[in-house]
Enzyme design. Structure first.
Site, mmCIF file in Angstrom:
data_model
loop_
_atom_site.group_PDB
_atom_site.id
_atom_site.type_symbol
_atom_site.label_atom_id
_atom_site.label_comp_id
_atom_site.label_asym_id
_atom_site.label_seq_id
_atom_site.Cartn_x
_atom_site.Cartn_y
_atom_site.Cartn_z
ATOM 1 N N LEU A 1 -4.963 3.326 -2.635
ATOM 2 C CA LEU A 1 -6.382 3.238 -2.309
ATOM 3 C C LEU A 1 -7.024 4.614 -2.417
ATOM 4 O O LEU A 1 -6.662 5.539 -1.688
ATOM 5 C CB LEU A 1 -6.568 2.698 -0.881
ATOM 6 C CG LEU A 1 -5.941 1.344 -0.575
ATOM 7 C CD1 LEU A 1 -6.372 0.878 0.815
ATOM 8 C CD2 LEU A 1 -6.314 0.307 -1.627
ATOM 9 N N ASP B 1 7.059 7.483 3.991
ATOM 10 C CA ASP B 1 7.100 6.219 4.719
ATOM 11 C C ASP B 1 6.754 5.023 3.840
ATOM 12 O O ASP B 1 7.484 4.033 3.798
ATOM 13 C CB ASP B 1 6.154 6.279 5.923
ATOM 14 C CG ASP B 1 6.634 7.247 6.983
ATOM 15 O OD1 ASP B 1 7.844 7.522 7.036
ATOM 16 O OD2 ASP B 1 5.787 7.744 7.753
ATOM 17 N N SER C 1 0.973 5.609 -0.475
ATOM 18 C CA SER C 1 0.144 6.810 -0.338
ATOM 19 C C SER C 1 0.722 8.014 -1.054
ATOM 20 O O SER C 1 0.071 9.051 -1.123
ATOM 21 C CB SER C 1 -0.013 7.143 1.151
ATOM 22 O OG SER C 1 1.245 7.485 1.704
ATOM 23 N N LEU D 1 0.844 -1.189 0.000
ATOM 24 C CA LEU D 1 0.000 0.000 0.000
ATOM 25 C C LEU D 1 0.882 1.243 0.000
ATOM 26 O O LEU D 1 1.716 1.423 0.887
ATOM 27 C CB LEU D 1 -0.907 0.011 1.234
ATOM 28 C CG LEU D 1 -1.978 -1.078 1.270
ATOM 29 C CD1 LEU D 1 -2.712 -1.052 2.607
ATOM 30 C CD2 LEU D 1 -2.967 -0.887 0.119
ATOM 31 N N CYS E 1 -10.151 2.756 9.779
ATOM 32 C CA CYS E 1 -9.669 2.642 8.404
ATOM 33 C C CYS E 1 -8.724 1.455 8.254
ATOM 34 O O CYS E 1 -8.808 0.697 7.287
ATOM 35 C CB CYS E 1 -8.969 3.931 7.983
ATOM 36 S SG CYS E 1 -8.408 3.945 6.270
ATOM 37 N N CYS F 1 -7.613 11.263 8.258
ATOM 38 C CA CYS F 1 -7.195 10.838 6.928
ATOM 39 C C CYS F 1 -8.177 11.223 5.830
ATOM 40 O O CYS F 1 -7.775 11.564 4.731
ATOM 41 C CB CYS F 1 -6.954 9.333 6.929
ATOM 42 S SG CYS F 1 -8.349 8.355 7.547
#
Length: 439
Positions: A108, A88, A84, A82, A176, A277
């Protein structure tokens, strides 16, 4: 077209020039060489002399340090990573790729606030996606976009709205992680052949050895106690935990930043995301007002019952809140909410003995490793996302209304305890706090 995805999710759509996810020919090991981190682990110039025996040993030692939480010894695994667009998750992807795993990156796309389009001049996730694509392009890792807007609304946002109407303040990041990132997404790729899901969380999962597969996987604190995110992962089930890798669990944040610069990541200078988020650039108060509205109520002093002013609705406030009260003669703190009558109680003596909070009850218990602690067992307790732990003991109870619960006794007061908090007991507990249980 991905027919294996559960019926409630849209198909996973490949981004830009990527080949379909269900390519029958996996990448060969020659495309995924084991990489040393000699250039990444020192300030030496990239031109490297012929390695000596000592130099080779140093390179191996550094590589093991950086990839210890990336299951390097089990390569090659198929890992869904995953991403973003942040530093990180990008470093996590690079570490997994360097460890020899066959990686596919996933972005996502969750709840897009159609009602808030006028709050920004461009799509709020467009920049994130561009950075994620650039990071993947550097190592030729495919990137897929997964649309989970409906799932996010149904399982996270709507739940948060309902909880606020009840006077509680749930943590959206906890929801989440459990329901979307390692819930709906895990279900969506369940039949695609991935061994693990990985992300850039600061946490560490210890999986059982191949000789002891019946043993549970355990969630442990990360090396960076300040950035540690086990609080936000505390509701994961054992079946979820067994599928996860967190490559940053063995690395501190400052080292991640140095790695990002030495790897030449295009997002190495990006600031860490802050706030809730799903809100993006929308203020939290505006989100609450849009979905719950306003209802004028009164603010009373807790000790005297004196009227101090009006508020817009109890759901705008949480226990311990100091900012936004707009009362003279402070500082004032929210100490109680009367949900039935829409009254908010405040006090200037938040830390007085009569408001001590050192006992609370937790329900919906789920233990990673066993059936839980014994009565009066001494444990460590975390009641919020912070480096601090409390010493505590617990007592088991059973009630008809809530089933099995634990009464937690802190060794010292914590004035920020409230019914909406979600404590972690040890590294292996998953707890929710029922309403009105802090005392």
């Amino acid at each position: 077209m991905l027919r294996v995805v559960v019926s409630t999710l849209p198909a996973l759509r490949p981004l830009l020039r990527r080949r379909p996810l269900l390519n029958p020919k996996p990448p060969t090991r020659s495309r995924l060489p084991q990489r040393t981190f000699r250039a990444l682990s020192s300030s030496a110039p990239s031109a490297t002399p012929a390695p000596s025996a000592a130099g080779a040993g140093e390179a191996v030692e550094v590589e093991e340090h950086l990839t210890r939480c990336a299951a390097a010894g089990r390569a090659p695994l198929r890992v869904a990573v995953l991403v973003s667009g942040g530093v990180d998750s990008s470093v996590a992807l690079r570490l997994l790729h360097a460890a020899g795993h066959r990686c596919t990156a996933f972005y996502l796309k969750i709840w897009f606030q159609e009602d808030f389009r006028n709050f920004w001049s461009e799509c709020p996730w467009d920049e994130d996606l561009k950075y994620a694509q650039a990071v993947c392009d550097k190592i030729d890792v495919p990137l897929e976009v997964v649309h989970l807007s409906d799932e996010y609304w149904n399982h996270v946002v709507s739940h948060i709205i309902n909880e606020y109407r009840c006077g509680r303040t749930p943590n959206p990041d906890v929801l989440c992680n459990t329901r979307i990132k390692f819930g709906a997404f895990l279900e969506a790729i369940e039949n695609l052949g991935f061994d693990y899901i990985a992300s850039g969380h600061y946490a560490h999962v210890v999986h059982p050895s191949v000789e002891n597969t019946d043993a549970p996987s355990l969630l442990q604190l990360s090396k960076d106690k300040i950035k540690d995110q086990t609080y936000f992962l505390s509701h994961l089930s054992q079946s979820q935990l067994r599928r996860l890798l967190f490559p940053l669990g063995c690395i501190k944040k400052d080292e991640v930043r140095r790695l990002a610069a030495q790897m030449g990541l295009p997002n190495q200078g990006r600031k860490d995301s802050q706030g809730i988020c799903f809100l993006g650039k929308v203020k939290f108060s505006e989100f609450v007002e849009r979905h719950i509205g306003e209802m004028e109520g009164i603010i009373l002093e807790a000790e005297s019952g004196d009227y101090l002013g009006n508020h817009r609705g109890f759901w705008f406030y949480t226990i311990g809140q100091r900012q936004g009260l707009r009362l003279a003669g402070g500082p004032w703190y929210v100490v109680e909410k009367d949900v039935q009558n829409n009254v908010v109680f405040v006090s200037r003596n938040y830390y007085s003995l009569d408001k001590r909070r050192c006992t609370f009850r937790v329900g919906s218990l789920n233990w990673f490793d066993d059936s839980g602690p014994g009565n009066s067992e001494r444990l460590k307790c975390k009641v919020r996302h912070s480096p601090e732990f409390h010493d505590c003991t617990v007592t088991k109870e059973h009630t008809e209304e809530n089933g099995d619960v634990l009464v937690v006794h802190l060794s010292e007061d914590d004035q920020g305890l409230a019914a909406e908090r979600a404590p972690i007991l040890r590294a292996g507990a998953k707890c929710e706090v029922p309403a009105g249980t802090a005392s």
